[in-house]
Design a protein around this motif. Structure first.
Motif, PDB file in Angstrom:
ATOM      1  N   LEU A 278       0.625  -6.696   6.769  1.00 56.54           N
ATOM      2  CA  LEU A 278       0.308  -6.677   5.323  1.00 56.54           C
ATOM      3  C   LEU A 278       0.383  -5.462   4.585  1.00 56.54           C
ATOM      4  O   LEU A 278       0.974  -5.062   3.760  1.00 56.54           O
ATOM      5  N   LEU A 279      -0.141  -4.547   5.358  1.00 52.01           N
ATOM      6  CA  LEU A 279      -0.732  -3.087   4.564  1.00 52.01           C
ATOM      7  C   LEU A 279       0.840  -2.283   4.871  1.00 52.01           C
ATOM      8  O   LEU A 279       0.897  -1.630   3.891  1.00 52.01           O
ATOM      9  N   THR A 280       1.398  -2.403   5.864  1.00 55.48           N
ATOM     10  CA  THR A 280       2.565  -1.730   5.934  1.00 55.48           C
ATOM     11  C   THR A 280       3.696  -2.255   5.071  1.00 55.48           C
ATOM     12  O   THR A 280       4.622  -1.510   4.549  1.00 55.48           O
ATOM     13  N   GLY A 281       3.877  -3.549   4.637  1.00 54.92           N
ATOM     14  CA  GLY A 281       4.674  -3.984   3.869  1.00 54.92           C
ATOM     15  C   GLY A 281       4.304  -3.419   2.384  1.00 54.92           C
ATOM     16  O   GLY A 281       5.209  -3.231   1.523  1.00 54.92           O
ATOM     17  N   VAL A 282       3.211  -3.314   2.001  1.00 57.61           N
ATOM     18  CA  VAL A 282       2.596  -2.583   0.828  1.00 57.61           C
ATOM     19  C   VAL A 282       3.266  -1.269   0.830  1.00 57.61           C
ATOM     20  O   VAL A 282       3.974  -0.830  -0.493  1.00 57.61           O
TER      21      VAL A 282
ATOM     22  N   ARG B  21       3.847  -9.540   6.237  1.00 58.86           N
ATOM     23  CA  ARG B  21       4.533  -8.327   5.740  1.00 58.86           C
ATOM     24  C   ARG B  21       5.321  -8.822   4.499  1.00 58.86           C
ATOM     25  O   ARG B  21       5.298  -7.852   3.807  1.00 58.86           O
TER      26      ARG B  21
ATOM     27  N   GLY C 284       2.602  -8.327   1.690  1.00 57.37           N
ATOM     28  CA  GLY C 284       2.389  -7.210   1.702  1.00 57.37           C
ATOM     29  C   GLY C 284       3.550  -6.216   0.726  1.00 57.37           C
ATOM     30  O   GLY C 284       3.118  -5.489  -0.159  1.00 57.37           O
ATOM     31  N   GLN C 285       4.660  -6.797   0.875  1.00 59.37           N
ATOM     32  CA  GLN C 285       5.723  -6.363   0.102  1.00 59.37           C
ATOM     33  C   GLN C 285       5.551  -6.662  -1.166  1.00 59.37           C
ATOM     34  O   GLN C 285       6.100  -5.937  -2.147  1.00 59.37           O
TER      35      GLN C 285
ATOM     36  N   VAL D  20       2.905  -7.354  -2.782  1.00 58.76           N
ATOM     37  CA  VAL D  20       1.900  -6.975  -3.408  1.00 58.76           C
ATOM     38  C   VAL D  20       2.222  -5.348  -3.792  1.00 58.76           C
ATOM     39  O   VAL D  20       1.876  -4.841  -5.000  1.00 58.76           O
ATOM     40  N   GLY D  21       3.012  -4.769  -2.856  1.00 55.51           N
ATOM     41  CA  GLY D  21       3.355  -3.368  -3.022  1.00 55.51           C
ATOM     42  C   GLY D  21       4.272  -3.365  -4.218  1.00 55.51           C
ATOM     43  O   GLY D  21       4.099  -2.187  -4.964  1.00 55.51           O
TER      44      GLY D  21
ATOM     45  N   SER E  18      -2.956   2.638   2.080  1.00 60.55           N
ATOM     46  CA  SER E  18      -2.605   1.635   3.041  1.00 60.55           C
ATOM     47  C   SER E  18      -2.467   2.005   4.424  1.00 60.55           C
ATOM     48  O   SER E  18      -2.725   1.500   5.302  1.00 60.55           O
TER      49      SER E  18
END
Length: 481
Positions: free
Chosen positions: A278-282, A410, A413-414, A416-417, A451
């Motif tokens: 999730l954080l990497t997708g952000v 993921r 996260g994307q 959200v980012g 992130s």
């Protein structure tokens, strides 16, 4: 022996199998990113508002959230080959529809069909786990997984090349159609027929409830900027998600053959890669969007380089894609040698350095390219390590659905980012200049750095758990610890 029996026993060459599966995940990420630069052209050429055109992204994301866990479970219970061929057929039909339609509703239908593509990644990991020996698995998963980031860059570059100077927004979909059809043919030829690793039936009721919960969550995440973050629609959807998703977990606990085993969601060995995903997708979409916006801003705004869409994609994003292609196999070997958690943490530190560089030094093109390279290294390395962590924690018959859950993390996260980046830049846009203030880019960079730092912290927590969990892994996989 009959021809059917020969096909059942046929084992493809590892290099060929990995190449075909990597092409499939490239098609997935290509479809995801291809339309990002096209949204203004879609709005103009179809005569709709920018908010309406934004549904081209939202429809695809919602379809992916609904389809991915079901497709992962179907791969476990029916076998990966027929499910993958069905997904590629749906992608091809959707892309063909996107090519011929000049109607926004039909374009949204096309994007829904393309949303099935997200199921290709968990299916690919399941195939690799079954077909390859443990000594080759880490590198193979790394190569296939790294194309998720690389394909995103390819999609942005292709869109920039084919729509420069106001070109027709349909053109980039030709590339998507060719990739889909080639992948469909190669998959039919290369993927062997195998008996399913799992058994039982798909929990369709559980799938429907999960789909409702994910839609209620992702709708306000993707449309919050347009609807308003305190609007009744946004707050109502978030409240609905807060009720439906926990209810789905309770429903799964009562089901004898759940879509996703509740214990799987609570297992710390799965929680770590899901949070990290999730954080990497952000970070991935924050990096893409902030670099594209920054370099296309004219210098008269006090920053930026006045790059065209094509220049932004080729000069500032493509180098990271090239590095990702080269780094994928290397990252797999690093995972096998030092472990997935250590590799994931090293990648996160690269992301922290990249966003930190962009926050502090972005006055020259070389500095921005260097920052983009570092963030791309983070995403490539993270995507290489995450499947190893997931595979090490689950039984073979749960490989598809477990990686599907990670794919959803993921994707969230994307979303959200992307949403937060757009919101921050829009909030900082001056009424006179029409461009975001320089400090807005710093804010986004600090969000990306946060992130990356959080991923590094998650890996440390996961390492503390490893010693206690080492003896309980269902199927040990080398390099996952």
């Amino acid at each position: 022996m009959s021809r059917g029996a020969d096909d059942e026993q046929r084992t493809p060459r590892p290099a060929v199998l990995v190449a075909v599966l990597a092409l499939g995940t490239t098609a997935l990420s290509l479809m995801q990113s291809l339309v990002v630069p096209l949204l203004p052209a879609i709005a103009t050429q179809l005569g709709v508002s920018a908010n309406a055109a934004g549904w081209v992204l939202t429809a695809n994301l919602l379809a992916a959230a609904v389809a991915t866990p079901v497709l992962g479970r179907l791969g476990d219970t029916w076998g990966e080959r027929p499910v993958a061929l069905g997904v590629l057929a749906a992608m091809s039909v959707g892309t063909l529809l996107a090519l011929v339609t000049t109607s926004l509703p039909l374009l949204l239908v096309a994007r829904v069909l393309q949303g099935a593509s997200y199921g290709l990644f968990p299916l690919a990991i399941s195939v690799l786990r079954r077909e390859l020996p443990a000594a080759r698995l880490d590198v193979a998963m790394s190569v296939v997984s790294s194309t998720l980031a690389v394909g995103g860059v390819v999609g942005l570059v292709a869109a920039g090349v084919l729509t420069r100077d106001g070109g027709d927004y349909h053109r980039p979909f030709w590339i998507g159609l060719v990739v889909c059809l080639v992948t469909l043919v190669l998959t039919a030829v290369v993927l062997p027929r195998r008996a399913a690793t799992g058994s039982g039936r798909v929990d369709w009721a559980g799938a429907a409830v999960l789909a409702a919960g994910l839609v209620l969550l992702l709708l306000p995440v993707s449309q919050g900027n347009a609807w308003g973050w305190t609007s009744p629609g946004t707050l109502g959807c978030l409240a609905g998600a807060a009720l439906v998703l926990p209810g789905w977990v309770l429903l799964q606990r009562r089901h004898t053959q759940p879509l996703v085993r509740p214990g799987l969601l609570a297992d710390p060995r799965i929680v770590v890669p899901n949070v990290a995903g999730l954080l990497t997708g952000v970070g991935l979409f924050a990096s893409f969007l902030v670099v594209l916006q920054y370099v296309q801003t004219p210098p008269e705004a006090g920053y930026g380089f006045g790059a065209s869409v094509l220049e932004a994609a080729v000069l500032y994003l493509l180098p990271g894609g090239v590095v990702g292609v080269l780094l994928g196999p290397v990252a797999g070997r690093i995972v096998a040698r030092v472990g997935a958690l250590t590799t994931l943490r090293a990648g996160a530190l690269c992301g922290l350095a990249g966003f930190g560089l962009f926050a502090a030094l972005r006055d020259t093109p070389a500095q921005v390219v260097a920052a983009g390279l570092l963030t791309q290294v983070w995403v490539t390395v993270a995507y290489a390590a995450l499947p190893a962590l997931v595979v090490a924690a689950v039984r073979p018959e749960e490989t598809g659905v477990a990686n599907a859950v990670n794919s959803i993390a993921r994707s969230v996260g994307q979303a959200v980012g992307s949403t937060v980046t757009v919101a921050v830049l829009a909030a900082g846009t001056g009424a006179v200049t029409g461009f975001p203030a320089a400090g807005s880019f710093t804010t986004v960079a600090l969000m990306g750095a946060g992130s990356a730092a959080a991923v590094a912290a998650v890996t440390l927590a996961g390492r503390r758990r490893r010693g206690a969990d080492e003896g309980t892994r269902p199927v040990p996989v080398h390099g996952a610890g």
